[in-house]
Design a protein around this motif. Structure first.
Motif, PDB file in Angstrom:
ATOM      1  N   ALA A   8       3.221   4.225  -7.335  1.00 23.37           N
ATOM      2  CA  ALA A   8       3.694   5.596  -7.507  1.00 23.37           C
ATOM      3  C   ALA A   8       2.494   6.525  -7.558  1.00 23.37           C
ATOM      4  CB  ALA A   8       4.511   5.724  -8.792  1.00 23.37           C
ATOM      5  N   MET A   9       2.579   7.651  -6.834  1.00 26.07           N
ATOM      6  CA  MET A   9       1.505   8.631  -6.858  1.00 26.07           C
ATOM      7  C   MET A   9       1.655   9.514  -8.082  1.00 26.07           C
ATOM      8  SD  MET A   9       0.529  11.617  -4.138  1.00 26.07           S
ATOM      9  CE  MET A   9      -0.811  12.763  -4.508  1.00 26.07           C
ATOM     10  N   GLN A  10       0.557   9.681  -8.812  1.00 27.21           N
ATOM     11  CA  GLN A  10       0.545  10.565  -9.971  1.00 27.21           C
ATOM     12  C   GLN A  10      -0.618  11.543  -9.848  1.00 27.21           C
ATOM     13  OE1 GLN A  10       0.763   8.341 -13.645  1.00 27.21           O
ATOM     14  NE2 GLN A  10       2.801   7.552 -13.184  1.00 27.21           N
ATOM     15  N   GLY A  11      -0.564  12.326  -8.781  1.00 30.63           N
ATOM     16  CA  GLY A  11      -1.552  13.374  -8.580  1.00 30.63           C
ATOM     17  C   GLY A  11      -2.888  12.868  -8.081  1.00 30.63           C
ATOM     18  N   TRP A  12      -3.946  13.590  -8.436  1.00 29.09           N
ATOM     19  CA  TRP A  12      -5.306  13.291  -8.008  1.00 29.09           C
ATOM     20  C   TRP A  12      -6.219  13.211  -9.225  1.00 29.09           C
ATOM     21  CZ3 TRP A  12      -6.289  12.825  -2.681  1.00 29.09           C
ATOM     22  CH2 TRP A  12      -5.208  13.191  -1.864  1.00 29.09           C
ATOM     23  N   LYS A  13      -7.359  12.555  -9.059  1.00 29.24           N
ATOM     24  CA  LYS A  13      -8.301  12.424 -10.175  1.00 29.24           C
ATOM     25  C   LYS A  13      -9.724  12.454  -9.635  1.00 29.24           C
ATOM     26  CE  LYS A  13      -8.362   7.383 -10.124  1.00 29.24           C
ATOM     27  NZ  LYS A  13      -8.150   6.152 -10.905  1.00 29.24           N
ATOM     28  N   SER A  46      -9.922  11.524  -5.721  1.00 26.14           N
ATOM     29  CA  SER A  46      -9.187  10.451  -5.045  1.00 26.14           C
ATOM     30  C   SER A  46      -7.752  10.444  -5.557  1.00 26.14           C
ATOM     31  CB  SER A  46      -9.849   9.088  -5.286  1.00 26.14           C
ATOM     32  OG  SER A  46      -9.966   8.829  -6.669  1.00 26.14           O
ATOM     33  N   ILE A  47      -6.883   9.903  -4.760  1.00 30.02           N
ATOM     34  CA  ILE A  47      -5.480   9.847  -5.138  1.00 30.02           C
ATOM     35  C   ILE A  47      -5.290   8.922  -6.340  1.00 30.02           C
ATOM     36  CG2 ILE A  47      -4.973   7.965  -3.523  1.00 30.02           C
ATOM     37  CD1 ILE A  47      -2.244   9.304  -3.037  1.00 30.02           C
ATOM     38  N   ASN A  48      -4.420   9.295  -7.226  1.00 28.42           N
ATOM     39  CA  ASN A  48      -4.157   8.516  -8.438  1.00 28.42           C
ATOM     40  C   ASN A  48      -2.862   7.740  -8.246  1.00 28.42           C
ATOM     41  OD1 ASN A  48      -4.336   7.535 -11.052  1.00 28.42           O
ATOM     42  ND2 ASN A  48      -3.366   9.326 -11.961  1.00 28.42           N
ATOM     43  N   LEU A  49      -2.988   6.439  -8.025  1.00 22.74           N
ATOM     44  CA  LEU A  49      -1.834   5.573  -7.793  1.00 22.74           C
ATOM     45  C   LEU A  49      -1.666   4.621  -8.967  1.00 22.74           C
ATOM     46  CD1 LEU A  49      -2.444   4.676  -4.035  1.00 22.74           C
ATOM     47  CD2 LEU A  49      -0.874   6.391  -4.949  1.00 22.74           C
ATOM     48  N   VAL A  50      -0.442   4.435  -9.385  1.00 22.88           N
ATOM     49  CA  VAL A  50      -0.141   3.575 -10.530  1.00 22.88           C
ATOM     50  C   VAL A  50       0.827   2.483 -10.095  1.00 22.88           C
ATOM     51  CG1 VAL A  50       0.821   3.488 -12.857  1.00 22.88           C
ATOM     52  CG2 VAL A  50      -0.500   5.486 -12.144  1.00 22.88           C
ATOM     53  N   ASP A  79      -4.854  -1.042 -12.658  1.00 18.94           N
ATOM     54  CA  ASP A  79      -4.346  -2.250 -12.008  1.00 18.94           C
ATOM     55  C   ASP A  79      -4.414  -2.181 -10.495  1.00 18.94           C
ATOM     56  OD1 ASP A  79      -1.812  -2.419 -14.487  1.00 18.94           O
ATOM     57  OD2 ASP A  79      -3.614  -3.635 -14.342  1.00 18.94           O
ATOM     58  N   ALA A  80      -4.732  -1.026  -9.938  1.00 15.81           N
ATOM     59  CA  ALA A  80      -4.665  -0.875  -8.489  1.00 15.81           C
ATOM     60  C   ALA A  80      -6.003  -0.403  -7.947  1.00 15.81           C
ATOM     61  CB  ALA A  80      -3.558   0.117  -8.101  1.00 15.81           C
ATOM     62  N   PRO A  81      -6.892  -1.321  -7.510  1.00 15.36           N
ATOM     63  CA  PRO A  81      -8.199  -0.929  -7.008  1.00 15.36           C
ATOM     64  C   PRO A  81      -8.118  -0.222  -5.670  1.00 15.36           C
ATOM     65  CG  PRO A  81      -7.885  -3.264  -6.691  1.00 15.36           C
ATOM     66  CD  PRO A  81      -6.706  -2.775  -7.485  1.00 15.36           C
ATOM     67  N   GLU A  82      -9.070   0.648  -5.439  1.00  9.67           N
ATOM     68  CA  GLU A  82      -9.116   1.421  -4.210  1.00  9.67           C
ATOM     69  C   GLU A  82      -9.452   0.534  -3.030  1.00  9.67           C
ATOM     70  OE1 GLU A  82     -11.871   5.056  -2.523  1.00  9.67           O
ATOM     71  OE2 GLU A  82     -11.671   4.726  -4.662  1.00  9.67           O
ATOM     72  N   PRO A 102       0.831  -1.209   0.000  1.00  8.83           N
ATOM     73  CA  PRO A 102       0.000   0.000   0.000  1.00  8.83           C
ATOM     74  C   PRO A 102       0.861   1.253   0.000  1.00  8.83           C
ATOM     75  CG  PRO A 102       0.037  -1.001   2.185  1.00  8.83           C
ATOM     76  CD  PRO A 102       0.716  -1.964   1.262  1.00  8.83           C
ATOM     77  N   TYR A 103       0.306   2.320  -0.524  1.00  8.99           N
ATOM     78  CA  TYR A 103       1.033   3.586  -0.588  1.00  8.99           C
ATOM     79  C   TYR A 103       1.141   4.180   0.814  1.00  8.99           C
ATOM     80  CZ  TYR A 103       2.279   8.350  -1.962  1.00  8.99           C
ATOM     81  OH  TYR A 103       2.908   9.561  -2.097  1.00  8.99           O
ATOM     82  N   GLY A 104       2.344   4.508   1.240  1.00 11.74           N
ATOM     83  CA  GLY A 104       2.561   5.016   2.589  1.00 11.74           C
ATOM     84  C   GLY A 104       3.138   6.410   2.651  1.00 11.74           C
ATOM     85  N   GLY A 105       3.034   7.164   1.549  1.00 10.45           N
ATOM     86  CA  GLY A 105       3.583   8.519   1.532  1.00 10.45           C
ATOM     87  C   GLY A 105       2.647   9.557   2.117  1.00 10.45           C
ATOM     88  N   LYS A 106       3.012  10.826   1.921  1.00 10.91           N
ATOM     89  CA  LYS A 106       2.196  11.945   2.367  1.00 10.91           C
ATOM     90  C   LYS A 106       1.786  12.774   1.161  1.00 10.91           C
ATOM     91  CE  LYS A 106       4.488  12.436   6.877  1.00 10.91           C
ATOM     92  NZ  LYS A 106       5.207  13.381   7.787  1.00 10.91           N
TER      93      LYS A 106
END
Length: 261
Positions: A104-109, A134-138, A251-254, A58-62
Motif C-alpha cells: 500500500a502506498m502511504q505518500g512519500w518520504k 522516495s515512495i513510501n510503501l508498506v 519490511d519492504a526494501p527498495e 511490486p507496486y503497480g499503481g500511479k
C-alpha cells in the motif's frame, strides 16, 4: 525428520543486496540458501519438505512525484519487471510455496541514502531535488501469513523441524507456539547480526555464507547451538553495515537502481 524452511522475502532481498554488493536475488539464490541450510549437520539425517516464501507483489499503481510533478506509472518501470520476474521464477520452483500479501502506498518520504546531503541543502535553504524523496510503501498481511503458517504447521505436525530466515522479532510468539507443540525451531542467517531475542527463542542458529560474486563455490553451513548455561559469555557480534538499498518500509526494501523522476 522433515524440515520446512520459511523465508521472509523482503528481509532476504535486503540482506542479499548487502551481501552481494547491490545484486538482487534470483530464484537460484533462494534455492542455494535452502541447500546451504540443509547441508548443516543438524539436518544431515533429515528430509527437506518444502520452502515457504513470504513477500508482496511490486507496486503497480500511479503517483505524481511531489517535486518533479511527473506522473509515474510504476507498472512500466524496470524495477516492477525485475520483481515480477523474480516472483514468477519462485512460483515455478519445486517444493516452494509462495505466500503473497500486498503493498500500500502511504505518500512519500525523505530518502535515507541522501539524508546527509538533504540536511546540508536545507541548512542552506536550497530546494529538495527529485532524488531526495522516495515512495513510501508498506507491506500488508505478510507477517500475519508467516505467523499463521508457523502455527498451522506446528498444529498439523506436518514436519518436525522448521527453519526461519527472518530478522523480525514479531515471529517470536509463533515460534514459541511451535516449540510448545514439540517442534524444533531454528533461525538461519548469512553474515548479518541477529537479535538476541530471536536467538533466545529458538533451538539454534544456522549460519551460512552466500557465495560472493567472485567465488566459484558456496561455503558449507554450520550450526551454532544455543550456549549451555555454564558456557562463558561470547562477545556480541558487530552490527552489519548499512544496506546499499534504501528501505521503502521496515519490511519492504527498495528495488535496486531506483530511477530519478
Amino acid at each position: 525428520m522433515n524440515v520446512a524452511i520459511l523465508i521472509d522475502g523482503s528481509f532476504f532481498w535486503m540482506k542479499h543486496l548487502e551481501a552481494r554488493l547491490g545484486q538482487p536475488p534470483s530464484a537460484d539464490s533462494v534455492k542455494t540458501a535452502c541447500e546451504l541450510i540443509m547441508q548443516d549437520k543438524e539436518f544431515e539425517s533429515d528430509r527437506f519438505f518444502r520452502a515457504y516464501y513470504y513477500d508482496s507483489p511490486p507496486y503497480g499503481g500511479k503517483a505524481v512525484h511531489p517535486i518533479s510533478q511527473r506522473e509515474i506509472e510504476f507498472s512500466a518501470t524496470e524495477q516492477y519487471r525485475i520483481k515480477n520476474d523474480y516472483l514468477d521464477q519462485l512460483w515455478r520452483m519445486p517444493r516452494m510455496a509462495l505466500r503473497l500479501g500486498s503493498l500500500a502506498m502511504q505518500g512519500w518520504k525523505l530518502n535515507k541514502k541522501n539524508m546527509r546531503v538533504i540536511m546540508e541543502s536545507l541548512s542552506h535553504n536550497r530546494p529538495l531535488q527529485p532524488q531526495d524523496v522516495s515512495i513510501n510503501l508498506v507491506q500488508k498481511e505478510v507477517d500475519m501469513l508467516m505467523g499463521l503458517d508457523i502455527a498451522w504447521i506446528a498444529a498439523s505436525r506436518m514436519v518436525e523441524k522448521i527453519v526461519l530466515l527472518t530478522g523480525d522479532a514479531d515471529m517470536i510468539p509463533a515460534m514459541n507456539f511451535a516449540r510448545e507443540h514439540g517442534m524444533l525451531v531454528f533461525v538461519a542467517k548469512f553474515g548479518y547480526y541477529l537479535s538476541d531475542k530471536l536467538r533466545d527463542n529458538s533451538d539454534g542458529v544456522v549460519e551460512f555464507n552466500l557465495p560472493a560474486p567472485e567465488r566459484p563455490y558456496a561455503p558449507s553451513a554450520r550450526i551454532v547451538s544455543m550456549p549451555a548455561p555454564a558456557a562463558p559469555e561470547q562477545p556480541a557480534p558487530v552490527e552489519s553495515a548499512e544496506g546499499l538499498g534504501e528501505e521503502l518500509t521496515e519490511d519492504a526494501p527498495e528495488m535496486p537502481g531506483d530511477p530519478i523522476y
